[in-house]
Design a protein around this motif. Structure first.
Motif, PDB file in Angstrom:
ATOM      1  N   UNK A  42       5.281  -0.955  13.164  1.00  0.00           N
ATOM      2  CA  UNK A  42       5.777  -1.268  12.237  1.00  0.00           C
ATOM      3  C   UNK A  42       6.539  -2.801  12.113  1.00  0.00           C
ATOM      4  N   UNK A  43       6.076  -3.514  11.353  1.00  0.00           N
ATOM      5  CA  UNK A  43       6.587  -4.933  11.385  1.00  0.00           C
ATOM      6  C   UNK A  43       7.981  -5.115  11.104  1.00  0.00           C
ATOM      7  N   UNK A  44       8.554  -4.185  10.154  1.00  0.00           N
ATOM      8  CA  UNK A  44       9.711  -4.269   9.632  1.00  0.00           C
ATOM      9  C   UNK A  44      10.765  -3.693  10.508  1.00  0.00           C
ATOM     10  N   UNK A  45      10.156  -3.022  11.811  1.00  0.00           N
ATOM     11  CA  UNK A  45      11.332  -2.483  12.635  1.00  0.00           C
ATOM     12  C   UNK A  45      11.797  -1.110  12.491  1.00  0.00           C
ATOM     13  N   UNK A  46      11.469  -0.630  11.389  1.00  0.00           N
ATOM     14  CA  UNK A  46      11.888   0.963  10.955  1.00  0.00           C
ATOM     15  C   UNK A  46      10.958   2.027  11.714  1.00  0.00           C
ATOM     16  N   UNK A  47       9.990   1.614  12.561  1.00  0.00           N
ATOM     17  CA  UNK A  47       9.427   2.251  13.145  1.00  0.00           C
ATOM     18  C   UNK A  47       8.613   3.545  12.261  1.00  0.00           C
ATOM     19  N   UNK A  48       8.210   3.311  11.237  1.00  0.00           N
ATOM     20  CA  UNK A  48       7.453   4.157  10.101  1.00  0.00           C
ATOM     21  C   UNK A  48       5.953   4.267  10.850  1.00  0.00           C
ATOM     22  N   UNK A  49       5.495   5.391  10.650  1.00  0.00           N
ATOM     23  CA  UNK A  49       4.082   5.472  10.938  1.00  0.00           C
ATOM     24  C   UNK A  49       3.130   5.558   9.646  1.00  0.00           C
ATOM     25  N   UNK A  50       2.042   4.608   9.626  1.00  0.00           N
ATOM     26  CA  UNK A  50       1.210   4.706   8.734  1.00  0.00           C
ATOM     27  C   UNK A  50       0.503   6.088   8.636  1.00  0.00           C
ATOM     28  N   UNK A  51       0.821   6.658   7.454  1.00  0.00           N
ATOM     29  CA  UNK A  51       0.153   7.991   7.110  1.00  0.00           C
ATOM     30  C   UNK A  51      -1.014   7.878   6.362  1.00  0.00           C
ATOM     31  N   UNK A  52      -1.136   7.108   5.393  1.00  0.00           N
ATOM     32  CA  UNK A  52      -2.402   6.608   4.544  1.00  0.00           C
ATOM     33  C   UNK A  52      -2.685   5.295   5.209  1.00  0.00           C
ATOM     34  N   UNK A  53      -3.567   5.048   6.002  1.00  0.00           N
ATOM     35  CA  UNK A  53      -3.828   3.652   6.709  1.00  0.00           C
ATOM     36  C   UNK A  53      -4.338   2.587   5.671  1.00  0.00           C
ATOM     37  N   UNK A  54      -4.853   3.174   4.803  1.00  0.00           N
ATOM     38  CA  UNK A  54      -5.438   2.099   3.760  1.00  0.00           C
ATOM     39  C   UNK A  54      -4.224   1.464   2.904  1.00  0.00           C
ATOM     40  N   UNK A  55      -3.102   1.912   3.210  1.00  0.00           N
ATOM     41  CA  UNK A  55      -2.036   1.452   2.378  1.00  0.00           C
ATOM     42  C   UNK A  55      -1.174   0.475   3.162  1.00  0.00           C
ATOM     43  N   UNK A  56      -1.751   0.058   4.481  1.00  0.00           N
ATOM     44  CA  UNK A  56      -1.054  -0.776   5.211  1.00  0.00           C
ATOM     45  C   UNK A  56      -1.913  -2.000   5.398  1.00  0.00           C
ATOM     46  N   UNK A  57      -1.415  -3.107   5.987  1.00  0.00           N
ATOM     47  CA  UNK A  57      -2.023  -4.245   6.073  1.00  0.00           C
ATOM     48  C   UNK A  57      -1.931  -4.761   7.435  1.00  0.00           C
ATOM     49  N   UNK A  58      -2.952  -5.459   8.250  1.00  0.00           N
ATOM     50  CA  UNK A  58      -2.580  -5.620   9.653  1.00  0.00           C
ATOM     51  C   UNK A  58      -2.056  -7.201   9.622  1.00  0.00           C
ATOM     52  N   UNK A  59      -0.968  -7.341  10.368  1.00  0.00           N
ATOM     53  CA  UNK A  59      -0.479  -8.499  10.216  1.00  0.00           C
ATOM     54  C   UNK A  59      -0.781  -9.209  11.711  1.00  0.00           C
ATOM     55  N   UNK A  60      -0.746  -8.622  12.842  1.00  0.00           N
ATOM     56  CA  UNK A  60      -1.125  -9.272  13.846  1.00  0.00           C
ATOM     57  C   UNK A  60      -1.806  -8.156  14.874  1.00  0.00           C
ATOM     58  N   UNK A  61      -2.473  -8.498  15.901  1.00  0.00           N
ATOM     59  CA  UNK A  61      -3.162  -7.544  16.685  1.00  0.00           C
ATOM     60  C   UNK A  61      -2.871  -8.207  18.126  1.00  0.00           C
TER      61      UNK A  61
END
Length: 132
Positions: free
Chosen positions: A89-108
């Motif tokens: 999680x880029x915010x550092x909140x340690x959230x887990x993507x539940x609906x992956x399509x609602x998240x964007x990739x910032x880096x890999x």
């Protein structure tokens, strides 16, 4: 091994069946005992095959998933032969993507264009679409 178990089972069943066939008129007379022995041999030929050295893992070029929604990036990476590790999680909140399509990739990691062995792991840093 299976043939031996089957043979033993048939022998035991034969003995039980014969023992159960006593004479109802003369219970003191012992029943005749019949023993059946079946011998099976199945000698397997010795293997003469030699194994070739294991082939080296194929090298692949890591596709670019940055800017894609996390689900599309995962599909792209898996199609290329990579394993996707849990996202960060880029915010550092340690959230887990539940609906992956609602998240964007910032880096890999590894970065796009890097050559790695097939079956390597890739990790994405993601943020939710609604994050600022």
């Amino acid at each position: 091994m299976i043939a031996r178990r089957l043979t033993l089972g048939l022998t035991v069943m034969t003995l039980l069946a014969v023992a159960a066939c006593g004479s109802p008129d003369d219970p003191a007379e012992p029943a005749p005992v019949v023993t059946t022995t079946v011998v099976t041999t199945s000698a397997a030929p010795e293997s003469t095959t030699t194994s070739a050295p294991a082939p080296k893992a194929a090298k692949i070029k890591v596709p670019d998933g940055v800017g894609l929604d996390y689900q599309s990036a995962q599909d792209l990476w898996r199609a290329a032969g990579l394993h996707v590790a849990p996202a960060k999680d880029a915010t550092g909140a340690n959230r887990l993507p539940v609906i992956d399509a609602n998240w964007v990739v910032l880096s890999q990691d590894p970065k796009a264009g890097t050559t790695v062995e097939a079956d390597s792991f890739i990790t994405a840093t993601v943020k939710k679409n609604t994050d600022g």
